[in-house]
Design an enzyme around this catalytic site. Structure first.
Site, PDB file in Angstrom:
ATOM      1  N   HIS A  37       0.812  -1.142  -0.052  1.00  0.00           N
ATOM      2  CA  HIS A  37       0.192   0.148  -0.009  1.00  0.00           C
ATOM      3  C   HIS A  37       0.785   1.169   0.059  1.00  0.00           C
ATOM      4  CE1 HIS A  37      -3.775   2.216   0.927  1.00  0.00           C
ATOM      5  NE2 HIS A  37      -2.935   2.955   1.718  1.00  0.00           N
ATOM      6  N   GLU A  38       1.976   1.330   0.836  1.00  0.00           N
ATOM      7  CA  GLU A  38       2.646   2.530   0.956  1.00  0.00           C
ATOM      8  C   GLU A  38       3.519   2.525  -0.459  1.00  0.00           C
ATOM      9  OE1 GLU A  38       2.448   4.724   3.124  1.00  0.00           O
ATOM     10  OE2 GLU A  38       0.836   3.484   4.132  1.00  0.00           O
ATOM     11  N   HIS A  83       1.480   4.408  -2.746  1.00  0.00           N
ATOM     12  CA  HIS A  83       1.568   5.733  -2.768  1.00  0.00           C
ATOM     13  C   HIS A  83       2.644   6.385  -3.564  1.00  0.00           C
ATOM     14  CE1 HIS A  83      -2.081   6.671  -0.447  1.00  0.00           C
ATOM     15  NE2 HIS A  83      -1.461   5.712   0.629  1.00  0.00           N
TER      16      HIS A  83
END
Length: 270
Positions: A133-134, A137
Protein backbone atom coordinates in the site's frame (compact mmCIF):
# COMPACT_ATOMS: atom_id res chain seq x y z
CA UNK A 1 -4.20 43.00 -15.27
CA UNK A 2 -5.99 41.38 -12.34
CA UNK A 3 -8.25 39.40 -14.64
CA UNK A 4 -5.30 38.45 -16.84
CA UNK A 5 -3.32 37.19 -13.86
CA UNK A 6 -6.22 35.12 -12.55
CA UNK A 7 -6.83 33.71 -16.03
CA UNK A 8 -3.17 32.72 -16.36
CA UNK A 9 -3.29 30.96 -13.02
CA UNK A 10 -6.33 28.97 -14.11
CA UNK A 11 -4.61 27.99 -17.35
CA UNK A 12 -1.55 26.77 -15.44
CA UNK A 13 -3.66 24.66 -13.08
CA UNK A 14 -5.74 23.17 -15.90
CA UNK A 15 -2.62 22.37 -17.91
CA UNK A 16 -0.87 20.71 -14.96
CA UNK A 17 -2.88 17.50 -15.11
CA UNK A 18 -1.49 14.00 -15.30
CA UNK A 19 -2.85 10.47 -15.33
CA UNK A 20 -2.16 8.02 -12.51
CA UNK A 21 -1.34 4.32 -13.06
CA UNK A 22 -5.06 3.50 -12.67
CA UNK A 23 -6.16 6.16 -15.16
CA UNK A 24 -7.24 8.75 -12.57
CA UNK A 25 -6.67 12.39 -13.44
CA UNK A 26 -4.24 14.12 -11.07
CA UNK A 27 -3.26 17.71 -10.40
CA UNK A 28 0.50 17.76 -10.97
CA UNK A 29 1.97 21.23 -10.54
CA UNK A 30 4.98 19.53 -8.93
CA UNK A 31 6.82 16.97 -11.06
CA UNK A 32 7.61 13.51 -9.64
CA UNK A 33 11.33 14.34 -9.82
CA UNK A 34 10.78 17.51 -7.80
CA UNK A 35 8.79 15.53 -5.24
CA UNK A 36 11.58 12.95 -4.98
CA UNK A 37 14.19 15.66 -4.37
CA UNK A 38 12.05 17.32 -1.71
CA UNK A 39 11.26 13.97 -0.10
CA UNK A 40 14.95 13.08 0.10
CA UNK A 41 15.63 16.14 2.23
CA UNK A 42 12.56 15.53 4.39
CA UNK A 43 13.53 11.88 4.87
CA UNK A 44 17.03 12.80 6.01
CA UNK A 45 15.67 15.29 8.51
CA UNK A 46 13.13 12.81 9.90
CA UNK A 47 15.58 9.92 10.17
CA UNK A 48 18.24 12.01 11.86
CA UNK A 49 15.68 12.99 14.49
CA UNK A 50 14.77 9.33 15.06
CA UNK A 51 18.44 8.35 15.17
CA UNK A 52 19.23 10.95 17.83
CA UNK A 53 16.48 9.41 19.99
CA UNK A 54 17.77 5.89 19.40
CA UNK A 55 14.54 4.81 17.72
CA UNK A 56 15.93 3.19 14.58
CA UNK A 57 16.32 -0.59 14.80
CA UNK A 58 19.43 -1.59 12.87
CA UNK A 59 19.27 -5.35 13.37
CA UNK A 60 17.24 -8.16 14.87
CA UNK A 61 14.50 -10.56 13.80
CA UNK A 62 11.91 -7.88 13.13
CA UNK A 63 14.32 -5.95 10.86
CA UNK A 64 15.21 -9.10 8.92
CA UNK A 65 11.51 -9.94 8.58
CA UNK A 66 10.55 -6.48 7.33
CA UNK A 67 13.49 -6.37 4.90
CA UNK A 68 12.63 -9.79 3.45
CA UNK A 69 8.97 -8.90 2.91
CA UNK A 70 9.77 -5.46 1.55
CA UNK A 71 12.38 -6.89 -0.82
CA UNK A 72 9.84 -9.22 -2.40
CA UNK A 73 7.24 -6.49 -2.85
CA UNK A 74 9.77 -3.98 -4.19
CA UNK A 75 10.97 -6.54 -6.75
CA UNK A 76 7.43 -6.69 -8.12
CA UNK A 77 7.11 -2.90 -8.08
CA UNK A 78 10.24 -2.60 -10.22
CA UNK A 79 9.02 -5.36 -12.54
CA UNK A 80 5.72 -3.55 -13.10
CA UNK A 81 7.22 -0.03 -13.13
CA UNK A 82 10.78 -0.34 -14.56
CA UNK A 83 11.34 3.41 -14.29
CA UNK A 84 11.62 2.94 -10.50
CA UNK A 85 14.66 0.65 -10.75
CA UNK A 86 16.99 3.54 -9.85
CA UNK A 87 14.92 4.75 -6.90
CA UNK A 88 16.51 4.78 -3.45
CA UNK A 89 14.47 1.80 -2.23
CA UNK A 90 15.00 1.43 1.51
CA UNK A 91 13.05 0.94 4.72
CA UNK A 92 13.70 1.67 8.37
CA UNK A 93 12.01 0.02 11.34
CA UNK A 94 11.14 2.65 13.95
CA UNK A 95 11.18 1.24 17.47
CA UNK A 96 8.01 2.87 18.76
CA UNK A 97 5.51 0.32 20.17
CA UNK A 98 2.89 3.01 20.77
CA UNK A 99 2.67 4.20 17.18
CA UNK A 100 0.66 2.26 14.60
CA UNK A 101 2.00 3.76 11.40
CA UNK A 102 3.97 3.28 8.19
CA UNK A 103 4.78 5.56 5.29
CA UNK A 104 6.64 5.87 2.01
CA UNK A 105 8.03 9.01 0.45
CA UNK A 106 8.46 9.79 -3.21
CA UNK A 107 11.45 7.87 -4.50
CA UNK A 108 10.94 4.70 -2.46
CA UNK A 109 12.18 5.56 1.03
CA UNK A 110 9.95 3.98 3.66
CA UNK A 111 9.45 3.46 7.38
CA UNK A 112 7.33 1.13 9.47
CA UNK A 113 6.80 1.39 13.22
CA UNK A 114 7.02 -1.57 15.57
CA UNK A 115 3.67 -0.54 17.03
CA UNK A 116 1.92 -1.40 13.79
CA UNK A 117 3.35 -4.91 13.77
CA UNK A 118 2.96 -5.56 17.49
CA UNK A 119 -0.44 -4.00 18.16
CA UNK A 120 -2.06 -5.77 15.20
CA UNK A 121 -0.02 -8.98 15.63
CA UNK A 122 0.57 -8.70 11.90
CA UNK A 123 1.34 -11.78 9.83
CA UNK A 124 3.86 -11.67 6.98
CA UNK A 125 0.95 -11.47 4.55
CA UNK A 126 -0.49 -8.47 6.40
CA UNK A 127 2.86 -6.68 6.63
CA UNK A 128 3.18 -7.18 2.87
CA UNK A 129 -0.19 -5.43 2.42
CA UNK A 130 1.07 -2.44 4.42
CA UNK A 131 4.29 -2.28 2.41
CA UNK A 132 2.45 -2.74 -0.89
CA UNK A 133 0.00 0.00 0.00
CA UNK A 134 2.76 2.45 0.91
CA UNK A 135 4.79 1.61 -2.18
CA UNK A 136 1.65 2.21 -4.23
CA UNK A 137 1.41 5.76 -2.87
CA UNK A 138 4.94 6.36 -4.18
CA UNK A 139 4.31 4.68 -7.54
CA UNK A 140 1.17 6.75 -8.11
CA UNK A 141 3.04 9.99 -7.30
CA UNK A 142 0.73 10.87 -4.42
CA UNK A 143 3.46 12.95 -2.75
CA UNK A 144 3.75 15.12 -5.85
CA UNK A 145 -0.03 15.34 -5.96
CA UNK A 146 -0.27 16.55 -2.38
CA UNK A 147 2.54 19.04 -2.92
CA UNK A 148 0.57 20.28 -5.93
CA UNK A 149 -2.43 20.84 -3.67
CA UNK A 150 -0.22 23.09 -1.57
CA UNK A 151 0.82 25.09 -4.62
CA UNK A 152 -2.75 25.28 -5.89
CA UNK A 153 -3.83 26.59 -2.49
CA UNK A 154 -1.14 29.25 -2.61
CA UNK A 155 -2.09 30.24 -6.13
CA UNK A 156 -5.81 30.25 -5.37
CA UNK A 157 -5.49 32.45 -2.31
CA UNK A 158 -3.12 34.78 -4.15
CA UNK A 159 -5.54 35.04 -7.06
CA UNK A 160 -8.40 35.85 -4.71
CA UNK A 161 -6.33 38.56 -3.07
CA UNK A 162 -5.41 40.14 -6.39
CA UNK A 163 -8.96 39.95 -7.69
CA UNK A 164 -10.43 41.58 -4.57
CA UNK A 165 -7.50 43.76 -3.58
CA UNK A 166 -7.80 42.36 -0.06
CA UNK A 167 -4.33 42.28 1.50
CA UNK A 168 -5.55 40.09 4.36
CA UNK A 169 -6.54 37.36 1.91
CA UNK A 170 -3.18 37.54 0.16
CA UNK A 171 -1.18 37.27 3.37
CA UNK A 172 -3.18 34.16 4.27
CA UNK A 173 -1.51 32.20 1.47
CA UNK A 174 1.23 30.84 3.72
CA UNK A 175 -1.29 29.63 6.30
CA UNK A 176 -3.36 27.95 3.62
CA UNK A 177 -0.27 26.18 2.27
CA UNK A 178 0.63 24.91 5.73
CA UNK A 179 -2.84 23.42 6.14
CA UNK A 180 -2.62 21.77 2.73
CA UNK A 181 0.73 20.17 3.53
CA UNK A 182 -0.83 18.40 6.51
CA UNK A 183 -3.87 17.13 4.65
CA UNK A 184 -4.38 13.36 4.77
CA UNK A 185 -4.36 11.31 1.62
CA UNK A 186 -7.54 11.75 -0.40
CA UNK A 187 -9.99 8.89 -0.56
CA UNK A 188 -9.30 8.65 -4.28
CA UNK A 189 -5.61 8.17 -3.52
CA UNK A 190 -6.46 5.54 -0.90
CA UNK A 191 -8.60 3.54 -3.30
CA UNK A 192 -5.78 3.73 -5.82
CA UNK A 193 -3.14 2.61 -3.31
CA UNK A 194 -5.35 -0.28 -2.20
CA UNK A 195 -5.73 -1.47 -5.80
CA UNK A 196 -2.04 -1.21 -6.72
CA UNK A 197 -0.76 -2.43 -3.36
CA UNK A 198 -2.81 -5.61 -3.13
CA UNK A 199 -1.66 -6.61 -6.61
CA UNK A 200 2.01 -6.01 -5.79
CA UNK A 201 1.74 -8.08 -2.61
CA UNK A 202 -0.07 -10.90 -4.44
CA UNK A 203 2.55 -10.95 -7.20
CA UNK A 204 5.18 -11.15 -4.46
CA UNK A 205 3.50 -14.30 -3.11
CA UNK A 206 1.49 -12.85 -0.23
CA UNK A 207 -2.14 -13.80 0.39
CA UNK A 208 -4.43 -11.00 -0.86
CA UNK A 209 -7.08 -11.98 1.70
CA UNK A 210 -4.74 -10.43 4.28
CA UNK A 211 -5.61 -6.95 3.03
CA UNK A 212 -9.11 -7.05 4.50
CA UNK A 213 -7.94 -8.63 7.76
CA UNK A 214 -5.20 -6.02 8.10
CA UNK A 215 -7.63 -3.10 7.82
CA UNK A 216 -9.99 -4.76 10.28
CA UNK A 217 -7.15 -5.09 12.77
CA UNK A 218 -6.05 -1.53 12.06
CA UNK A 219 -9.53 -0.22 12.83
CA UNK A 220 -9.49 -2.10 16.13
CA UNK A 221 -6.03 -0.84 17.15
CA UNK A 222 -5.40 2.35 19.03
CA UNK A 223 -7.76 2.01 21.96
CA UNK A 224 -9.80 5.15 22.56
CA UNK A 225 -8.44 6.95 19.50
CA UNK A 226 -7.70 5.81 15.95
CA UNK A 227 -4.09 4.88 15.15
CA UNK A 228 -1.97 7.49 13.41
CA UNK A 229 -2.00 5.41 10.24
CA UNK A 230 -5.75 5.93 9.84
CA UNK A 231 -5.47 9.69 10.34
CA UNK A 232 -3.36 10.00 7.19
CA UNK A 233 -5.02 7.11 5.35
CA UNK A 234 -8.75 7.89 5.47
CA UNK A 235 -10.85 4.78 5.01
CA UNK A 236 -13.60 4.62 2.41
CA UNK A 237 -16.70 3.20 4.11
CA UNK A 238 -16.69 0.00 2.07
CA UNK A 239 -12.93 -0.58 2.15
CA UNK A 240 -13.01 -4.11 3.56
CA UNK A 241 -15.70 -5.20 1.10
CA UNK A 242 -13.75 -3.70 -1.80
CA UNK A 243 -10.54 -5.38 -0.66
CA UNK A 244 -12.33 -8.71 -0.41
CA UNK A 245 -13.50 -8.37 -4.01
CA UNK A 246 -10.02 -7.35 -5.13
CA UNK A 247 -8.54 -10.34 -3.32
CA UNK A 248 -10.57 -12.70 -5.51
CA UNK A 249 -9.17 -10.98 -8.61
CA UNK A 250 -5.60 -11.18 -7.31
CA UNK A 251 -5.61 -14.88 -6.40
CA UNK A 252 -4.12 -15.97 -9.75
CA UNK A 253 -1.05 -13.81 -9.06
CA UNK A 254 -0.73 -15.22 -5.54
CA UNK A 255 -1.17 -18.83 -6.67
CA UNK A 256 1.20 -18.56 -9.64
CA UNK A 257 4.06 -21.08 -9.38
CA UNK A 258 7.71 -20.12 -9.18
CA UNK A 259 10.11 -18.38 -6.86
CA UNK A 260 9.57 -14.71 -6.06
CA UNK A 261 12.66 -12.52 -6.48
CA UNK A 262 13.87 -10.44 -3.56
CA UNK A 263 15.24 -6.93 -4.07
CA UNK A 264 18.22 -6.31 -1.74
CA UNK A 265 16.78 -3.83 0.75
CA UNK A 266 19.31 -1.66 2.56
CA UNK A 267 19.08 0.94 5.32
CA UNK A 268 18.25 4.45 4.20
CA UNK A 269 21.02 6.95 3.50
CA UNK A 270 20.69 9.82 5.97
Amino acid sequence: MKKLFVTCLLVVVLAACATSPTGRRQLMLVSPDQAIASSRAAYTQQMQAFDEKGLIKAEGEIVERVNRITGRVVAQAIAQYPNTADWDWSIEVIDDPETVNAWAMAGGRMAIYTGLIEQTDATDDEIAQVIGHEIAHALAHHTAERMSVVMASQMGVLAAGIATGDQRVMTGAAAAALLAINLPNSRAAEVEADRIGIELAARAGYDPDAAASLWRKMAEAGGAGPPEFLSTHPSPGNRQETLARLADQMMPYYEAPGERPVYPIRPGDY
